[in-house]
Design an enzyme around this catalytic site. Structure first.
Site, PDB file in Angstrom:
ATOM      1  N   TRP A 180     -42.728 -30.508  93.645  1.00  9.58           N
ATOM      2  CA  TRP A 180     -41.781 -29.938  94.617  1.00  9.58           C
ATOM      3  C   TRP A 180     -42.518 -29.428  95.851  1.00  9.58           C
ATOM      4  O   TRP A 180     -41.999 -29.506  96.967  1.00  9.58           O
ATOM      5  CB  TRP A 180     -40.994 -28.799  93.966  1.00  9.58           C
ATOM      6  CG  TRP A 180     -40.058 -28.080  94.897  1.00  9.58           C
ATOM      7  CD1 TRP A 180     -38.745 -28.391  95.148  1.00  9.58           C
ATOM      8  CD2 TRP A 180     -40.348 -26.925  95.695  1.00  9.58           C
ATOM      9  NE1 TRP A 180     -38.206 -27.506  96.054  1.00  9.58           N
ATOM     10  CE2 TRP A 180     -39.176 -26.589  96.408  1.00  9.58           C
ATOM     11  CE3 TRP A 180     -41.475 -26.137  95.881  1.00  9.58           C
ATOM     12  CZ2 TRP A 180     -39.095 -25.508  97.281  1.00  9.58           C
ATOM     13  CZ3 TRP A 180     -41.411 -25.063  96.757  1.00  9.58           C
ATOM     14  CH2 TRP A 180     -40.240 -24.752  97.445  1.00  9.58           C
ATOM     15  N   HIS A 181     -43.737 -28.947  95.650  1.00  4.95           N
ATOM     16  CA  HIS A 181     -44.471 -28.335  96.755  1.00  4.95           C
ATOM     17  C   HIS A 181     -44.969 -29.349  97.778  1.00  4.95           C
ATOM     18  O   HIS A 181     -45.236 -28.971  98.925  1.00  4.95           O
ATOM     19  CB  HIS A 181     -45.651 -27.514  96.224  1.00  4.95           C
ATOM     20  CG  HIS A 181     -45.245 -26.164  95.717  1.00  4.95           C
ATOM     21  ND1 HIS A 181     -44.744 -25.969  94.451  1.00  4.95           N
ATOM     22  CD2 HIS A 181     -45.247 -24.947  96.307  1.00  4.95           C
ATOM     23  CE1 HIS A 181     -44.472 -24.685  94.281  1.00  4.95           C
ATOM     24  NE2 HIS A 181     -44.755 -24.043  95.389  1.00  4.95           N
ATOM     25  N   GLY A 182     -45.125 -30.583  97.388  1.00  3.55           N
ATOM     26  CA  GLY A 182     -45.593 -31.534  98.382  1.00  3.55           C
ATOM     27  C   GLY A 182     -45.929 -32.888  97.810  1.00  3.55           C
ATOM     28  O   GLY A 182     -46.124 -33.047  96.592  1.00  3.55           O
TER      29      GLY A 182
END
Length: 478
Positions: free
Chosen positions: A324-326
């Site tokens: 989700w973060h990248g």
């Protein structure tokens, strides 16, 4: 528009004045919030306003149809339409190039050359946050936990609410949406607490995070040339940079919302005083952790079932959180490391052990608690190296140099001294002392010595704010 910018310094009072002194009716106030939110977001690139509007229309419409439809199969189709749309929107803008590039690299290992078809896709600011917010709305309506609203302006204001639009907290509709229908009266104490949170958040961002960033960026960019001691400093600098940057944003967001009579959920609760990794994740980015818990972990079975199923669920939640973060494998490894750190607690049934405040009713921690805090911080900092590095190879090389006896003992005094920030060595104890002694409070301005604390923080803000480069918040990229 950045919270720590001159533009926001002018924008906020103007909206506040119109909101409370000119527009008395709740419908007009909601309309102003919607306009202000679109101006706030469109400040970066007005073209991406169409994405927020599209997401708003889709989930608003699907939720109303979910309410009217009693056929279980059709309701599932409507829910999956919302899930596919939101995840698809997020996937296209955030992960398209990632998957294409990895697909090309996969075939390259078999000496098969694929056509380069990556697009120059710009990642819209905050898309990970508002897509999760609207998605949770339709899921809750599907579960009959929430009544859908027919008021489009109120719903659109909820989706785009400017204080928390770009980097959270990720609010649930069950908490935030009803507040758009309650007549709001100016509450002095609520606004006062909001200003205190804004001040504390600005301190963490401008004074701590931005100063740590200067040295952390330099060290991570030149890690091959530096000694092990300097690399340890770099990892510590980044640990405090990301904490103060992100929690600072959350504090400013929550405080700004209070100025307009809204109450947002707490997103950080002094995570670096955690005594184990499980406690850390109950205190870090709480809105995202609880989102994954309620909409992914529990539907998978949560802590029920066999140990194998529990371990599977833990790894799923952490790996998805990392992704989700990248769009980079470094984030996936970061999530996997946290899952591994969490695993011993799960296997020994100690993952729900530390639920109270650290050293509650004590002035100082015990030797055992201090050791637990230091150990947990060390594990977290180790994982942050992967989060910060450009590639997995960079992260592994960084850690290899840290733990290499030759590199660690080879002290390059000049390079170490150049990157040994005396300002940060002075400022970090101030942050830690304040957070420790006021760990039961939201800010150091809610306990004893309020006036002294406010004066110190304001002076530091003025001194460091003059030299601030108004840098972006880290989580804008997510």
């Amino acid at each position: 528009m950045l919270f720590n910018s001159i533009e926001f310094l002018l924008f906020l009072p103007a909206v506040f004045f119109l909101y409370w002194l000119i527009l008395k009716k709740i419908e007009l106030q909601n309309g102003l919030i919607l306009i202000a939110s679109y101006v706030f977001y469109g400040w970066w690139d007005w073209r991406f306003l169409s994405l927020i509007l599209l997401s708003t229309i889709v989930d608003y419409t699907l939720a109303l149809r979910l309410k009217k439809n009693k056929n279980n199969l059709q309701r599932k189709y409507l829910l999956w339409t919302s899930i596919i749309f939101n995840i698809g929107l997020l996937g296209y803008f955030k992960y398209y190039n990632f998957f294409i590039d990895n697909w090309i690299q996969l075939w390259a290992t078999f000496d098969i050359k694929m056509h380069e078809s990556s697009l120059n896709i710009i990642l819209p600011v905050g898309i990970s946050f508002y897509t999760f917010q609207t998605l949770s709305y339709t899921i809750d309506v599907y579960r009959n936990k929430l009544e859908p609203t027919k008021n489009f302006i109120a719903f659109a204001s909820f989706v785009s609410f400017f204080p928390q639009l770009v980097a959270g907290p990720i609010e649930r509709a069950s908490n935030l949406l009803p507040q758009f229908f309650i007549k709001r009266k100016f509450e002095y104490q609520l606004a006062k607490s909001g200003i205190k949170l804004i001040l504390w958040g600005m301190f963490k961002k401008i004074v701590i995070a931005d100063n740590c960033a200067i040295y952390a960026n330099d060290i991570f960019s030149n890690y091959n040339e530096l000694s092990g001691v300097t690399l340890i400093l770099g990892a510590i600098y980044f640990s405090f940079q990301i904490y103060c940057d992100f929690s600072g944003y959350s504090d400013i967001a929550i405080g700004t919302a209070r100025l307009f009579g809204f109450k947002l959920m707490r997103n950080f609760n002094y995570p670096y005083f955690s005594r184990d990794i499980a406690e850390f994740w109950r205190r870090w980015h709480i809105s995202l952790s609880t989102w994954f818990r309620d909409y992914l972990y529990i539907p998978l079975g949560g802590s029920k079932g066999s140990k194998f199923q529990q371990i599977r669920n833990v790894f799923v939640i952490f790996l998805v959180s990392g992704f989700w973060h990248g769009a980079n494998w470094t984030f996936v490894v970061w999530g996997g490391l946290n899952a591994l750190f969490f695993l011993p607690l799960l296997l020994t049934n100690n993952n729900r052990k530390n639920l109270n405040i650290t050293s509650e009713n004590k002035l100082f921690p015990s030797i055992k608690e201090l050791g637990q805090i230091v150990f947990t911080f060390t594990l977290t900092t180790l994982a942050w190296v992967f989060f910060r590095s450009e590639t997995i190879t960079d992260a592994l090389n960084y850690l290899r140099l840290v733990f290499s006896n030759e590199t660690f003992l080879k002290l390059n005094y000049l390079s170490t001294i150049e990157r040994f920030s005396f300002e940060i060595i002075f400022l970090l104890p101030i942050l830690l002392i304040y957070e420790w002694f006021y760990r039961k409070e939201e800010t150091p301005f809610n306990g004893k010595f309020q006036l002294i604390n406010e004066t110190i923080i304001l002076l530091l803000l003025l001194v460091f704010g003059i030299y601030s480069n108004y840098s972006n918040f880290i989580y804008f990229q997510f």
